[in-house]
Design a protein around this motif. Structure first.
Motif, PDB file in Angstrom:
ATOM      1  N   PHE A   1      10.866 -44.890  62.117  1.00  0.00           N
ATOM      2  CA  PHE A   1      12.315 -44.940  61.866  1.00  0.00           C
ATOM      3  C   PHE A   1      12.799 -43.625  61.279  1.00  0.00           C
ATOM      4  CE2 PHE A   1      16.099 -45.826  59.365  1.00  0.00           C
ATOM      5  CZ  PHE A   1      16.858 -46.579  60.257  1.00  0.00           C
ATOM      6  N   ASP A   2      13.907 -43.133  61.806  1.00  0.00           N
ATOM      7  CA  ASP A   2      14.503 -41.905  61.302  1.00  0.00           C
ATOM      8  C   ASP A   2      15.998 -42.168  61.072  1.00  0.00           C
ATOM      9  OD1 ASP A   2      14.721 -39.000  60.824  1.00  0.00           O
ATOM     10  OD2 ASP A   2      15.873 -39.034  62.692  1.00  0.00           O
ATOM     11  N   ALA A   3      16.404 -42.075  59.828  1.00  0.00           N
ATOM     12  CA  ALA A   3      17.781 -42.448  59.466  1.00  0.00           C
ATOM     13  C   ALA A   3      18.805 -41.580  60.181  1.00  0.00           C
ATOM     14  CB  ALA A   3      17.952 -42.350  57.955  1.00  0.00           C
ATOM     15  N   GLU A   4      18.487 -40.297  60.341  1.00  0.00           N
ATOM     16  CA  GLU A   4      19.428 -39.374  60.977  1.00  0.00           C
ATOM     17  C   GLU A   4      19.668 -39.780  62.440  1.00  0.00           C
ATOM     18  OE1 GLU A   4      18.012 -35.369  60.821  1.00  0.00           O
ATOM     19  OE2 GLU A   4      19.685 -34.619  62.010  1.00  0.00           O
ATOM     20  N   THR A   5      18.593 -40.159  63.134  1.00  0.00           N
ATOM     21  CA  THR A   5      18.728 -40.572  64.531  1.00  0.00           C
ATOM     22  C   THR A   5      19.487 -41.896  64.613  1.00  0.00           C
ATOM     23  OG1 THR A   5      16.657 -39.465  65.010  1.00  0.00           O
ATOM     24  CG2 THR A   5      17.403 -41.077  66.635  1.00  0.00           C
ATOM     25  N   ALA A   6      19.213 -42.775  63.662  1.00  0.00           N
ATOM     26  CA  ALA A   6      19.870 -44.087  63.661  1.00  0.00           C
ATOM     27  C   ALA A   6      21.378 -43.967  63.494  1.00  0.00           C
ATOM     28  CB  ALA A   6      19.290 -44.957  62.553  1.00  0.00           C
ATOM     29  N   SER A   7      21.811 -42.925  62.770  1.00  0.00           N
ATOM     30  CA  SER A   7      23.248 -42.826  62.485  1.00  0.00           C
ATOM     31  C   SER A   7      23.934 -41.735  63.297  1.00  0.00           C
ATOM     32  CB  SER A   7      23.441 -42.578  60.984  1.00  0.00           C
ATOM     33  OG  SER A   7      22.777 -41.391  60.626  1.00  0.00           O
ATOM     34  N   PHE A   8      23.330 -41.306  64.381  1.00  0.00           N
ATOM     35  CA  PHE A   8      23.926 -40.282  65.245  1.00  0.00           C
ATOM     36  C   PHE A   8      25.300 -40.751  65.726  1.00  0.00           C
ATOM     37  CE2 PHE A   8      22.865 -36.608  68.029  1.00  0.00           C
ATOM     38  CZ  PHE A   8      22.125 -35.904  67.096  1.00  0.00           C
ATOM     39  N   THR A   9      26.278 -39.867  65.717  1.00  0.00           N
ATOM     40  CA  THR A   9      27.659 -40.267  66.033  1.00  0.00           C
ATOM     41  C   THR A   9      28.040 -39.866  67.473  1.00  0.00           C
ATOM     42  OG1 THR A   9      28.604 -38.169  65.344  1.00  0.00           O
ATOM     43  CG2 THR A   9      28.299 -39.841  63.627  1.00  0.00           C
ATOM     44  N   PRO A  10      29.130 -40.456  68.000  1.00  0.00           N
ATOM     45  CA  PRO A  10      29.629 -40.029  69.320  1.00  0.00           C
ATOM     46  C   PRO A  10      29.925 -38.533  69.362  1.00  0.00           C
ATOM     47  CG  PRO A  10      30.738 -42.046  68.611  1.00  0.00           C
ATOM     48  CD  PRO A  10      29.918 -41.587  67.456  1.00  0.00           C
ATOM     49  N   ASP A  11      30.445 -38.000  68.250  1.00  0.00           N
ATOM     50  CA  ASP A  11      30.765 -36.558  68.222  1.00  0.00           C
ATOM     51  C   ASP A  11      29.497 -35.710  68.303  1.00  0.00           C
ATOM     52  OD1 ASP A  11      33.473 -37.047  68.032  1.00  0.00           O
ATOM     53  OD2 ASP A  11      33.414 -37.208  65.850  1.00  0.00           O
ATOM     54  N   GLN A  12      28.430 -36.153  67.612  1.00  0.00           N
ATOM     55  CA  GLN A  12      27.168 -35.398  67.680  1.00  0.00           C
ATOM     56  C   GLN A  12      26.596 -35.420  69.106  1.00  0.00           C
ATOM     57  OE1 GLN A  12      25.477 -37.614  64.214  1.00  0.00           O
ATOM     58  NE2 GLN A  12      24.579 -35.632  63.673  1.00  0.00           N
ATOM     59  N   ARG A  13      26.702 -36.579  69.753  1.00  0.00           N
ATOM     60  CA  ARG A  13      26.184 -36.655  71.132  1.00  0.00           C
ATOM     61  C   ARG A  13      27.031 -35.777  72.070  1.00  0.00           C
ATOM     62  NH1 ARG A  13      25.431 -41.771  69.438  1.00  0.00           N
ATOM     63  NH2 ARG A  13      27.402 -42.504  70.311  1.00  0.00           N
ATOM     64  N   ALA A  14      28.342 -35.809  71.881  1.00  0.00           N
ATOM     65  CA  ALA A  14      29.218 -34.987  72.731  1.00  0.00           C
ATOM     66  C   ALA A  14      28.932 -33.501  72.529  1.00  0.00           C
ATOM     67  CB  ALA A  14      30.679 -35.305  72.425  1.00  0.00           C
ATOM     68  N   LYS A  15      28.637 -33.133  71.280  1.00  0.00           N
ATOM     69  CA  LYS A  15      28.351 -31.718  70.981  1.00  0.00           C
ATOM     70  C   LYS A  15      27.101 -31.258  71.751  1.00  0.00           C
ATOM     71  CE  LYS A  15      27.672 -28.637  67.043  1.00  0.00           C
ATOM     72  NZ  LYS A  15      27.387 -28.563  65.600  1.00  0.00           N
ATOM     73  N   ILE A  16      26.084 -32.106  71.780  1.00  0.00           N
ATOM     74  CA  ILE A  16      24.859 -31.768  72.518  1.00  0.00           C
ATOM     75  C   ILE A  16      25.155 -31.693  74.020  1.00  0.00           C
ATOM     76  CG2 ILE A  16      22.597 -32.682  73.215  1.00  0.00           C
ATOM     77  CD1 ILE A  16      22.225 -33.601  70.325  1.00  0.00           C
ATOM     78  N   ALA A  17      25.927 -32.649  74.517  1.00  0.00           N
ATOM     79  CA  ALA A  17      26.277 -32.625  75.956  1.00  0.00           C
ATOM     80  C   ALA A  17      26.997 -31.319  76.292  1.00  0.00           C
ATOM     81  CB  ALA A  17      27.139 -33.833  76.297  1.00  0.00           C
ATOM     82  N   ARG A  18      27.906 -30.907  75.421  1.00  0.00           N
ATOM     83  CA  ARG A  18      28.649 -29.655  75.679  1.00  0.00           C
ATOM     84  C   ARG A  18      27.704 -28.450  75.706  1.00  0.00           C
ATOM     85  NH1 ARG A  18      32.357 -31.848  71.863  1.00  0.00           N
ATOM     86  NH2 ARG A  18      31.736 -30.297  70.322  1.00  0.00           N
ATOM     87  N   LYS A  19      26.704 -28.451  74.802  1.00  0.00           N
ATOM     88  CA  LYS A  19      25.733 -27.346  74.779  1.00  0.00           C
ATOM     89  C   LYS A  19      24.989 -27.251  76.108  1.00  0.00           C
ATOM     90  CE  LYS A  19      24.364 -26.946  69.929  1.00  0.00           C
ATOM     91  NZ  LYS A  19      23.333 -27.315  68.958  1.00  0.00           N
TER      92      LYS A  19
END
Lengths: 480, 452
Positions: free
Chosen positions: B112-130
């Motif tokens: 379990f990784d707390a940071e991965t568990a709480s990943f937000t839509p904005d964080q995912r969009a930022k990676i997609a944009r990269k």
């Protein structure tokens, strides 16, 4: 229900959505399976939840939850809006939907007897009786019978004013004999492989399958296959039975006409399509006798419903007309890009999934041949029956299928049995080589309850009508 | 995510509702989020929160199962009653012995990784944009999916089994496409999203796409192949599916039947399953709550063992579950979800340099079994298929169809890479397969894709 749906729709509009819809879905499933005289499993499952889909700032967002209560609907709607705003940071153009008149409607699968109302004992008795007949052959080491029913009750409501309630029921059954000898394993299934045949219908469909009447023949064929010669590697004529041809239509026509694939949105997973939009209306998909339609209205098809999951009325779309490619499976968004209205092919496999373009009933229309006449008219070739394996490339061009059984055709007569048959071709070449299709007397609707697509994966039930057809100059027996 | 105490409390209360001889309750909860992009924009962005209970009850030798995601007390009570009603109407299953009892503790695993568990839509969009940005710079088209989320699995039974574990998973898949049919691929997943490097992956996919520009046709036939771990993982997945489980053995449909102790691949092939290894995505217990046992399936080419659940173990005297049960009820039997193949001492560079003429394969597509008893599969190559000539990648080739016995292929392995990679296994959400790259002689290509 309206009180629940309006919570999501009103809140979505308040938060800036230019469009929103909500689906509340309750799915029930019952599966029975018997093996070698024992009940292998009986299971019942139920899943209830809702999904909210929104367009905000010109981009899509979707969120879903299994807790159907006011506070959770509010949380999920706000999450869908937040997700859409994130999508909008990586958009090229605003989402545009093709126009749709709002609808207030109800639809129920027509049926006589609800399979969920039939006793487990009665269903088990039918399966055990058929399965026992399979074991009359000593070399049948594994005999199976299975039966599954699905009931889906769903409510769709949109900010455009649609409110639609549907109850859709699917069921089916099948038997399978596995014969084993000296390291060889051969399988025969009835009425189709991969758990049988399925329809949108009641228990009367299962009773009509005649499992017990066909069990001994199926078992005998499985055993005969053990000592049958292997299918040779050669180029020859093939006559393909309706059940295998239904899967052939599914893989080589149904998937490449999904307009989302064509536009590239499935590129990273399922793949794209060779049927690009420049081919619409002018590409020779098959020979002039090949006609393929997509419809959600044929009675009994697994793709039959009242409205799709965008609220679009069930309809019939011509896909291939006299061999020419003329139509797609569409959604409101993809149809708008072509300047047409949706053909009603958006389907989600549950409350927790966004609707995608999925096959409805994609069917090969019957020709004018009698099957016996077709065989009598064939000097040399193979008759192939019942799917065993399938594989096709990501553009849906190069395919290879294996069937459970083949019979040699020589001098217009069906002769010796052959095992491990396979055939391979390129889609337009294959359909272009079709020179005979059996008539309506041989045409049947086949149900495919295991079509996978999308991320997260969605398993859809699709229908495919087909009758046996003949194809010339096909490579068979790829394994030497 | 629900905490462990609350989950186990719910499961124990459910157990108490059952008057059956034996009862098992399996809990599965997920909070999953996925962002898909194609044509250099986000086209689908979804979230799902669900939790369900599966209840298996035993009355003598009769088994009934029912599941629900309605977790209010009345619905749970109704589901227990439904399972019992099914069991009452069942016939005896003569092969069933008992649900498993609690023996031994499962290994603790950091899943379990707390940071991965709480990943937000904005964080995912930022990676997609990269990822999209890298593709755009190379005049390419990026497609793919980025998912993050949490799964919690818990099992209790009336014989004392009690297990609960939460898993996070971040996964990124990228296909980079050029307009001339060439494409490249990169995929990575981890319990910790920060261990995935999206930009590096985007460059890998783009580089491969550019290298494969203007693909040419090549005639099918037997070729030496260099398979990247994605393709090797696909083959192992099919070995697991077709024959590494005890039920496939007991039903006579496994390629391992009658072969235990015999050589079925080359001596340089060793394959094992280890659900406890941190190198994979550990699964410390199975869906019956039994601790996972590391099992050697093939050692130096010799067939060693298959994996068991409690039902298949009960059918063979002196055999115990190895901790490989799938969720009950299932007719598929036990399967290994954490496969490993032993690495070698070579590298992709050496494999290419030592090949006079061959095919380099990034990954397979739409693979399916043709003759299960011989482990014959067919499928297509995809997203980076190249012709190797005189020790160098010469150019991209259009995708090829292969039809090949996996066992035969693993009998013809000439080089094995030292580096291994974690690739997806049989289950999309749990487990994984750790494999090297392989150089294989005489691999059968039986068809080719025509130009679109």
């Amino acid at each position: 229900m309206r009180d629940l749906t309006s919570i999501a729709l009103n809140l979505a509009k308040l938060k800036g959505a230019s469009y929103a819809d909500i689906r509340i879905v309750n799915q029930k499933q019952e599966s029975l399976e018997v093996k070698n005289g024992s009940p292998e499993q009986i299971k019942y499952s139920e899943s209830l939840g809702f999904g909210v889909r929104v367009i905000v700032d010109g981009a899509w967002g979707f969120a879903s939850s299994s807790r159907l209560e006011k506070k959770e609907i509010e949380r999920v709607t706000q999450l869908a809006v937040r997700i859409a705003r994130a999508s909008a940071t990586a958009k090229i153009a605003d989402v545009v939907l093709s126009p749709l008149e709002p609808v207030q409607a109800n639809y129920k699968t027509p049926l006589v007897q609800d399979p969920f109302e039939v006793s487990i004992t009665q269903k088990l008795d039918l399966l055990l009786k058929a399965e026992a007949l399979l074991r009359k052959e000593q070399q049948v080491k594994v005999a199976r019978g299975s039966m599954t029913a699905w009931k889906e009750e769903k409510t769709f409501a949109s900010t455009e004013g649609s409110f639609i309630q549907q109850q859709i029921l699917h069921c089916g059954a099948g038997i399978m004999a596995t014969a084993v000898q000296d390291g060889d394993v051969q399988v025969r299934s009835y009425p189709n492989s991969f758990r049988g045949n399925f329809a949108s219908n009641g228990y009367e469909f299962i009773e009509s399958l005649q499992l017990t009447e066909n069990a001994e023949r199926v078992a005998s064929e499985a055993v005969q296959l053990l000592s049958a010669d292997r299918c040779l590697s050669e180029v020859t004529t093939v006559i393909i039975d309706g059940s295998q041809l239904a899967l052939q239509v599914h893989e080589s026509c149904g998937h490449p006409i999904e307009l989302d694939r064509v536009f590239g949105t499935e590129a990273s997973y399922a793949g794209t399509s060779f049927l690009t939009t420049d081919k619409l209306g002018n590409f020779k998909y098959g020979s002039p006798i090949v006609n393929i339609v997509a419809d959600a209205i044929t009675e009994g098809g697994l793709g039959t419903f009242g409205f799709d999951d965008e609220g679009v009325l069930a309809q019939r779309v011509q896909i291939v007309k006299d061999g020419i490619f003329v139509g797609y499976l569409t959604s409101r968004e993809t149809a708008a890009k072509l300047g047409i209205t949706s053909g009603g092919a958006m389907r989600a496999d549950g409350w927790n999934r966004i609707p995608l373009i999925r096959m409805i009933n994609v069917s090969l229309e019957p020709g004018d041949w009698g099957l016996e006449d077709m065989i009598a008219d064939t000097d040399e070739g193979l008759y192939l029956e019942t799917n065993k394996s399938w594989s096709i490339d990501e553009k849906r061009l190069n395919f290879q299928f294996g069937t459970e059984i083949a019979w040699e055709i020589k001098g217009g007569k069906r002769g010796r049995m052959l095992k491990n048959p396979t055939y391979t071709s390129i889609t337009p070449q294959f359909w272009g080589s079709c020179d005979a299709i059996a008539n309506r007397n041989y045409w049947k609707m086949w149900g495919t309850p295991n079509c996978g697509k999308g991320e997260p994966m969605q398993v859809m039930h699709t229908g495919h009508g087909a009758s046996p057809a003949r194809f010339r100059d096909i490579q068979v027996g790829v394994m030497k | 995510m629900i905490d462990t105490g609350k989950t186990l409390s719910l499961l124990k209360k459910t157990l108490d509702l059952s008057a059956a001889d034996q009862t098992e309750v399996l809990f599965w909860a997920n909070d999953l989020h996925l962002t898909r992009f194609a044509n250099n924009y986000i086209h689908q962005n979804v979230s799902e929160k669900n939790a369900s209970l599966s209840i298996r009850v035993i009355l003598g030798k009769k088994i009934g199962s029912a599941s629900t995601n309605l977790l209010d007390p009345t619905s749970i009570q109704n589901t227990v009653a439904k399972a019992i009603q099914i069991a009452r109407n069942q016939r005896d299953n003569p092969h069933f012995k008992s649900l498993p009892s609690a023996e031994g503790k499962y290994a603790s695993a950091n899943t379990f990784d707390a940071e991965t568990a709480s990943f937000t839509p904005d964080q995912r969009a930022k990676i997609a944009r990269k990822v999209i940005e890298v593709a755009k710079k190379g005049h390419l088209i990026a497609s793919g999916a980025l998912s993050t989320g949490v799964v919690q699995v818990a099992v209790v039974n009336s014989l004392g089994i009690q297990a609960c574990q939460s898993f996070t998973r971040g996964a990124l898949r990228i296909v980079s496409q050029a307009s001339d049919e060439a494409s490249g691929y990169a995929e990575s997943f981890s319990a910790k999203m920060r261990q995935i490097d999206p930009e590096e992956m985007a460059h890998q996919a783009a580089e491969k796409c550019v290298k494969g520009a203007h693909p040419v046709d090549i005639a099918p036939g037997q070729y030496t192949v260099v398979l990247e771990p994605y393709a090797v993982g696909d083959m192992l997945e099919f070995l697991a599916y077709l024959g590494f489980g005890a039920l496939a053995m007991q039903e006579g449909r496994s390629f391992m039947c009658g072969k235990l102790g015999q050589k079925i691949t080359g001596e340089n092939i060793t394959i094992w399953d280890d659900g406890t290894s941190p190198q994979s995505m550990p699964l410390p217990f199975d869906f019956e709550g039994i601790p996972k046992q590391p099992i050697t399936l093939l050692e130096n080419g010799i067939a060693q063992a298959v994996v068991y659940d409690s039902y298949t173990a009960g059918r063979e005297e002196g055999t115990v579950s190895t901790g490989h049960a799938l969720p009950a009820p299932n007719t598929f039997g036990p399967v290994p979800l954490n496969l490993f193949m032993k690495n070698g001492n070579s590298g992709l560079g050496e494999m290419i340099e030592s090949t006079e003429r061959g095919i380099y394969v990034t990954r397979f597509h739409y693979t399916n079994p043709l003759e299960p008893i011989k482990a014959v599969i067919t499928g297509m190559t995809r997203d980076g298929t190249f012709l190797i000539e005189n020790g160098q990648i010469k150019n991209g080739v259009r995708n090829l169809r292969f039809t090949q016995s996996i066992l035969e292929a693993l009998s013809n392995v000439s080089l094995i890479s030292q580096d291994t990679k974690l690739v997806p296994g049989l289950d999309d959400e749990l487990g994984g397969t750790v494999v090297p790259a392989l150089k294989i002689e005489r691999f059968n290509f039986t068809g080719a894709t025509a130009a679109a």
